[in-house]
Design a protein around this motif. Structure first.
Motif, mmCIF file in Angstrom:
data_model
loop_
_atom_site.group_PDB
_atom_site.id
_atom_site.type_symbol
_atom_site.label_atom_id
_atom_site.label_comp_id
_atom_site.label_asym_id
_atom_site.label_seq_id
_atom_site.Cartn_x
_atom_site.Cartn_y
_atom_site.Cartn_z
ATOM 1 N N GLY A 155 38.828 40.378 31.751
ATOM 2 C CA GLY A 155 39.578 39.524 30.813
ATOM 3 C C GLY A 155 40.950 39.153 31.370
ATOM 4 O O GLY A 155 41.475 39.833 32.245
ATOM 5 N N HIS A 156 41.507 38.074 30.823
ATOM 6 C CA HIS A 156 42.819 37.597 31.267
ATOM 7 C C HIS A 156 43.947 38.198 30.438
ATOM 8 O O HIS A 156 45.108 37.944 30.708
ATOM 9 N N TYR A 201 33.804 29.678 38.290
ATOM 10 C CA TYR A 201 34.718 28.939 39.176
ATOM 11 C C TYR A 201 36.006 28.496 38.487
ATOM 12 O O TYR A 201 36.644 27.550 38.916
ATOM 13 N N GLU A 202 36.390 29.170 37.417
ATOM 14 C CA GLU A 202 37.580 28.746 36.675
ATOM 15 C C GLU A 202 38.808 28.641 37.584
ATOM 16 O O GLU A 202 39.676 27.811 37.376
ATOM 17 N N ASP A 203 38.859 29.486 38.615
ATOM 18 C CA ASP A 203 40.002 29.411 39.534
ATOM 19 C C ASP A 203 39.564 29.054 40.949
ATOM 20 O O ASP A 203 40.181 29.478 41.926
ATOM 21 N N SER A 204 38.496 28.254 41.034
ATOM 22 C CA SER A 204 38.019 27.865 42.359
ATOM 23 C C SER A 204 38.928 26.799 42.972
ATOM 24 O O SER A 204 39.394 25.888 42.282
ATOM 25 N N LYS A 205 39.145 26.937 44.266
ATOM 26 C CA LYS A 205 39.941 25.904 44.943
ATOM 27 C C LYS A 205 39.037 24.775 45.434
ATOM 28 O O LYS A 205 39.510 23.755 45.910
ATOM 29 N N ASP A 206 37.743 25.001 45.341
ATOM 30 C CA ASP A 206 36.783 23.992 45.778
ATOM 31 C C ASP A 206 36.274 23.243 44.536
ATOM 32 O O ASP A 206 35.357 23.684 43.848
ATOM 33 N N ASP A 231 47.052 36.359 39.844
ATOM 34 C CA ASP A 231 47.038 37.170 41.074
ATOM 35 C C ASP A 231 47.935 36.581 42.161
ATOM 36 O O ASP A 231 48.230 37.236 43.147
ATOM 37 N N TYR A 232 48.305 35.317 42.028
ATOM 38 C CA TYR A 232 49.176 34.689 43.028
ATOM 39 C C TYR A 232 49.911 33.535 42.337
ATOM 40 O O TYR A 232 49.543 33.137 41.214
ATOM 41 N N SER A 233 50.934 33.001 43.011
ATOM 42 C CA SER A 233 51.857 32.125 42.278
ATOM 43 C C SER A 233 51.241 30.798 41.804
ATOM 44 O O SER A 233 51.702 30.230 40.829
ATOM 45 N N GLU A 234 50.197 30.310 42.482
ATOM 46 C CA GLU A 234 49.635 29.023 42.030
ATOM 47 C C GLU A 234 48.380 29.207 41.163
ATOM 48 O O GLU A 234 47.674 28.234 40.873
ATOM 49 N N HIS A 235 48.117 30.440 40.778
ATOM 50 C CA HIS A 235 46.839 30.731 40.108
ATOM 51 C C HIS A 235 46.616 29.848 38.863
ATOM 52 O O HIS A 235 45.554 29.250 38.684
ATOM 53 N N ASN A 236 47.636 29.740 38.041
ATOM 54 C CA ASN A 236 47.474 28.926 36.831
ATOM 55 C C ASN A 236 47.339 27.433 37.146
ATOM 56 O O ASN A 236 46.640 26.708 36.434
#
Ligand code: GN1
Ligand code: MG
Length: 342
Positions: free
Chosen positions: A25-26, A249-254, A317-322
């Motif tokens: 969960g977030h 893939y909610e946080d997928s970069k692809d 988890d990292y600065s651009e995650h959102n």
């Protein structure tokens, strides 16, 4: 306070052998506590930054689970503390304990369309079974949770304040969200005009919040009742499709991994309507597809707002995650809009 001390505050007789983090969960932190019997428990540290009034939150869950159980539905079981409260509070944090629902599985991703149908049926069944429950008994634990117009206004405030100096990296995303401004009031206005029902809704209808029986595959229970509140059926319908389309893939970069799958749309709708076709009114039915767009674009608004505010709400988890999360939701929202609403 350590985990053993926290567990000792709850009314359980078994001896806990191990307790380890579980779930993804977030918002809250979740632990599985295994005991010396077959019974296990789920311990959660409640995020009181998100849930400002834990007493109201737990009372909502207590009321809804009590109602479901008395109507013959399997649901979460709260273990009270030794002093008969729904949660335990130490100096800084709030904790609650549920019985682990045995012999069940939840799907983290979709592997077949039958699961999608069953997820639709599970949330349809939840809506139908809560139809007789008086929504006014529930507190609005996060006010305006799915008020898309208000969420958009919060985004505009975050842009104006630009407290983390991130507006410069989000121009394209901001422009994209501004172009749908007129759509953001559609459901809130329909609720205000009483064209659609104010009902008891789940508000986080992800497929991994449905527990299926490990042996028979049947629907057992819907979990994660934190945001059970008065709302519109469309909130859950739209948000379920948003999360099914997004998948893992909610946080997928692809971004090529993100897209609309009309088979999923069809199967979820069939499952949902198998329970709810006689409950929804014509206006609600006419807005089903629109709601999948609206809740997706709202999710983009929420992630981008949190990015601009410096990541104060969702775990990152990292600065651009959102920002990355906002991009997947924008891609999906645009695709739903262009293929089915334009
Ligand atoms: C949050 O923590 P989780 O994953 O159950 C959020 C949902 C979002 C979701 C996005 C209380 O839910 O609204 O759709 O993240 N819950 C809250 O994955 O804000
Ligand atoms: Mg949740």
């Amino acid at each position: 306070m350590n985990i053993a001390d926290i567990l000792s505050k709850f009314n359980i007789t078994e001896r806990v052998l191990e307790c380890f983090p579980t779930g993804n969960g977030h918002i809250n932190s979740t632990f599985l506590a295994k005991t010396d019997t077959k019974k296990s428990y789920i311990l959660q540290k409640i995020n009181s930054n998100v849930f400002k009034n834990v007493d109201q939150l737990m009372n909502n869950i207590f009321l809804v689970t009590g109602y479901l159980r008395s109507n013959g539905f399997e649901t979460l079981e709260i273990i009270k503390t030794k002093d008969d409260k729904n949660y335990f509070q130490d100096e800084n944090d709030y904790y609650r304990l549920f019985v682990y629902v045995d012999n069940t599985i939840c799907c983290e991703g979709v592997t077949n369309l039958e699961q999608v149908f069953n997820a639709g049926k599970a949330f349809g069944l939840l809506h139908k079974s809560l139809k007789g429950f008086d929504a006014s008994k529930l507190d609005e634990v996060i006010p305006n949770f799915h008020n898309t117009k208000k969420r958009y206004n919060d985004l505009l405030d975050a842009i104006k304040n630009d407290c983390s100096n991130r507006v410069k990296d989000s121009k394209e995303e901001i422009d994209n969200l501004m172009k749908y401004e007129k759509d953001y009031s559609v459901v809130v206005n329909a609720l205000a005009n009483k064209e659609i029902s104010l009902a008891v809704t789940h508000n986080d209808p992800k497929i991994n919040n449905v527990l299926f029986d490990k042996t028979s595959g049947e629907i057992r229970a819907v979990i994660d009742l934190d945001t059970v509140m008065p709302g519109s059926y469309l909130y859950d319908f739209g948000d379920a499709l948003r999360s099914l389309f997004t998948g893992e893939y909610e946080d997928s970069k692809d971004l090529s991994k993100i897209g609309v799958d009309y088979q999923i749309f069809k199967m979820y709708t069939l499952g949902y309507l198998s329970e709810m076709k006689d409950v929804l009114n014509d206006k609600e039915i006419s807005l089903l597809a629109f709601s999948s767009f609206l809740l997706t674009v709202e999710s983009a608004i929420r992630f981008l707002t949190d990015y601009l505010n410096g990541d104060v709400y969702f775990k990152t988890d990292y600065s651009e995650h959102n920002l990355i999360r906002a991009r997947t939701q924008i891609k999906l929202a645009n695709e739903i809009y262009e293929t089915s609403l334009n």
